[in-house]
Design an enzyme around this catalytic site. Sequence first.
Site, short mmCIF file in Angstrom:
data_model
loop_
_atom_site.label_atom_id
_atom_site.label_comp_id
_atom_site.label_asym_id
_atom_site.label_seq_id
_atom_site.Cartn_x
_atom_site.Cartn_y
_atom_site.Cartn_z
CB CYS A 161 -0.96 0.00 1.18
SG CYS A 161 -2.10 -1.39 1.07
CG HIS B 201 -6.39 1.64 0.49
ND1 HIS B 201 -5.28 2.27 -0.04
CD2 HIS B 201 -5.91 0.52 1.13
CE1 HIS B 201 -4.20 1.57 0.24
NE2 HIS B 201 -4.55 0.50 0.93
CB CYS C 192 0.20 1.04 7.77
SG CYS C 192 -1.54 0.90 7.31
C1 LIG Z 1 -14.38 -5.15 5.04
C2 LIG Z 1 -14.76 -5.76 3.70
C3 LIG Z 1 -14.58 -7.29 3.76
C4 LIG Z 1 -16.21 -5.42 3.42
O1 LIG Z 1 -16.55 -5.84 2.15
P1 LIG Z 1 -18.07 -5.90 1.66
O2 LIG Z 1 -18.82 -6.86 2.51
O3 LIG Z 1 -18.04 -6.12 0.20
O4 LIG Z 1 -18.56 -4.44 1.99
P2 LIG Z 1 -19.89 -3.72 1.60
O5 LIG Z 1 -19.58 -2.41 1.00
O6 LIG Z 1 -20.77 -4.63 0.79
O7 LIG Z 1 -20.56 -3.45 2.99
C5 LIG Z 1 -21.17 -4.48 3.75
C6 LIG Z 1 -22.40 -3.88 4.40
O8 LIG Z 1 -21.99 -2.84 5.27
C7 LIG Z 1 -22.72 -1.67 4.96
N1 LIG Z 1 -21.83 -0.51 5.23
C8 LIG Z 1 -20.55 -0.36 4.80
N2 LIG Z 1 -20.09 0.81 5.25
C9 LIG Z 1 -21.06 1.40 5.95
C10 LIG Z 1 -21.18 2.62 6.66
N3 LIG Z 1 -20.15 3.49 6.71
N4 LIG Z 1 -22.34 2.90 7.27
C11 LIG Z 1 -23.37 2.04 7.24
N5 LIG Z 1 -23.33 0.85 6.59
C12 LIG Z 1 -22.20 0.55 5.96
C13 LIG Z 1 -23.05 -1.80 3.50
O9 LIG Z 1 -24.17 -1.01 3.16
C14 LIG Z 1 -23.36 -3.27 3.39
O10 LIG Z 1 -24.67 -3.47 3.87
P3 LIG Z 1 -25.64 -4.52 3.12
O11 LIG Z 1 -24.97 -5.85 3.29
O12 LIG Z 1 -26.91 -4.38 3.88
O13 LIG Z 1 -25.70 -4.09 1.70
C15 LIG Z 1 -13.87 -5.23 2.56
O14 LIG Z 1 -14.15 -3.86 2.35
C16 LIG Z 1 -12.41 -5.39 2.89
O15 LIG Z 1 -11.86 -6.48 2.73
N6 LIG Z 1 -11.73 -4.32 3.34
C17 LIG Z 1 -10.36 -4.37 3.80
C18 LIG Z 1 -9.45 -4.24 2.65
C19 LIG Z 1 -8.04 -4.40 3.09
O16 LIG Z 1 -7.66 -5.34 3.76
N7 LIG Z 1 -7.22 -3.48 2.66
C20 LIG Z 1 -5.84 -3.51 2.97
C21 LIG Z 1 -5.57 -2.38 3.85
S1 LIG Z 1 -3.85 -1.98 3.87
#
Ligand SMILES: CC(C)(COP(=O)(O)OP(=O)(O)OC[C@H]1O[C@@H](n2cnc3c(N)ncnc32)[C@H](O)[C@@H]1OP(=O)(O)O)[C@@H](O)C(=O)NCCC(=O)NCCS
Length: 455
Positions: free
Chosen positions: A117, A411, A441
């Site tokens: 990243c 991101h 990070c």
């Molecule tokens: C966390 C993660 C698994 C979520 O993926 P996802 O399930 O596809 O996420 P979604 O956008 O579909 O959100 C899931 C639910 O949360 C809800 N949601 C997400 N953000 C929200 C917020 N800020 N407020 C309210 N609801 C929220 C969505 O509406 C969705 O609801 P639904 O299931 O009723 O439609 C994914 O984003 C991830 O892997 N992130 C980390 C990435 C990572 O590791 N990056 C490296 C960093 S260095």
Amino acid sequence: MQKSDHVHFCLLPSDFCIPVVFSPAMWQYTPRVAVVSGLRTPFAKSGTHYARLSALDLGKIVVAELIERAGINANDVQEVVFGNVIPSVKAPNIAREIVLGTGLPRKISGYTVGKACASANQAITSAADLIFRGYADVVIAGGAESLSDVPILFSKNFSDALVGASKQKSTFGKLGQFTKIRPRDLAPDTPAIAESTTGLTMGESAEKMAKENGVSREAQDIFALQSHQRAAAATINGKFKDEVMTVVVPPKFENIVESDNLIRADTSLESLAKLRPVFDRKYGTITAGNASPLTDGAAAVVLMSEEKAKSLGIKPLGFIKSYAFAATDPNDQLLQGPVFALPQALERAKITLKEIGVIEMHEAFAAQVLSNIQWLGSKRIAQEKLGRSEPVGEIDPEKINRTGGSIALGHPFGATGARIVTTVCNELQRSGEQYGLVTVCAAGGIGAAMVLERE
Ligand SMILES: CC(C)(COP(=O)(O)OP(=O)(O)OC[C@H]1O[C@@H](n2cnc3c(N)ncnc32)[C@H](O)[C@@H]1OP(=O)(O)O)[C@@H](O)C(=O)NCCC(=O)NCCS
């Protein structure tokens, strides 16, 4: 010190004075590296606006518009350095492909860097080093990522059969290669966002940090809410107008994307609290709401030597004062890299944390930012992990991520560093503060930090 300066010194008592002339070649001249322009595509949840585009498509889109907006002559550009975390197997040197696809001079070699990243941070510092050394005076650096376009691999058995079949001459021989294939060999092998050393995903590593540092679910949700509220306000107040372009999405050019589609202006603590933990379903605190989402996008900056910018009549957005990369053991707290890089960057800039007016910390997870802040302010961590007697310092919540961060904006792994550098420069211009700080990070326990100055 200017290139033309000659300095005279006397090395002996005045009666025996022998003047010694230090020529420019002996005196190390270091040009300042200016960030003259920065731009990104709107960031989009993967699988949405840019579902049909590759990282290369996004990289070309942003670089073409950046050159236009920066008002520079493409022929002045001498190098392109780009970060990309999940490269295409068809065009792994995305930087060279961007050169070829954007009308830049074909003599530019272009090179691609990978530092998880922190890849765009590495691209920017590698580009800056070319300018520091006097090898170039105009360089484009940035990064691009498409999580809508990750390579899906075949299992080893199935790919061996495919290769074996391609070597057979007869149809019978070709079919024979597939007799050893079992149904499970047909399952696609998708890349995981996991550490090869620990086997833990980023989310699981962030869970570990939240637990070990006692970062509560509520604290994470409050931080995530702030990220969304600040990003929404910044969008409405036009703060991204100079740094976010409009993308008319190829190949049909029907979809016009003007802003990020992950910011939730209407999110609330109540709705965040309802989300179920993702990485530790039973005891965890990390949800889709307080983690950065999987995102597509690209970002880039134009770097120039200060002299070149002056000669072109360009007023820089800011200057790179120092940077540092460091790393911690992935078996410890994986995403604490910034805690190790930041003090080095400050020391190299010869300034303290208190003097920094604008801080942008990449938000992989709210739990990670809050853990970084906790460790930076801890005397115990300073002594046990950093070999310092005193803590690095407190992070003022008012100075950090004033226009939101990766949780709300998204991101795209390879691009985030360039987004953040641009935002810090623009925020320095808006606020009149002199010093800005970037931290990121990254996988492998890596941390990146950079100090920027306004003038
Ligand atoms: C966390 C993660 C698994 C979520 O993926 P996802 O399930 O596809 O996420 P979604 O956008 O579909 O959100 C899931 C639910 O949360 C809800 N949601 C997400 N953000 C929200 C917020 N800020 N407020 C309210 N609801 C929220 C969505 O509406 C969705 O609801 P639904 O299931 O009723 O439609 C994914 O984003 C991830 O892997 N992130 C980390 C990435 C990572 O590791 N990056 C490296 C960093 S260095």
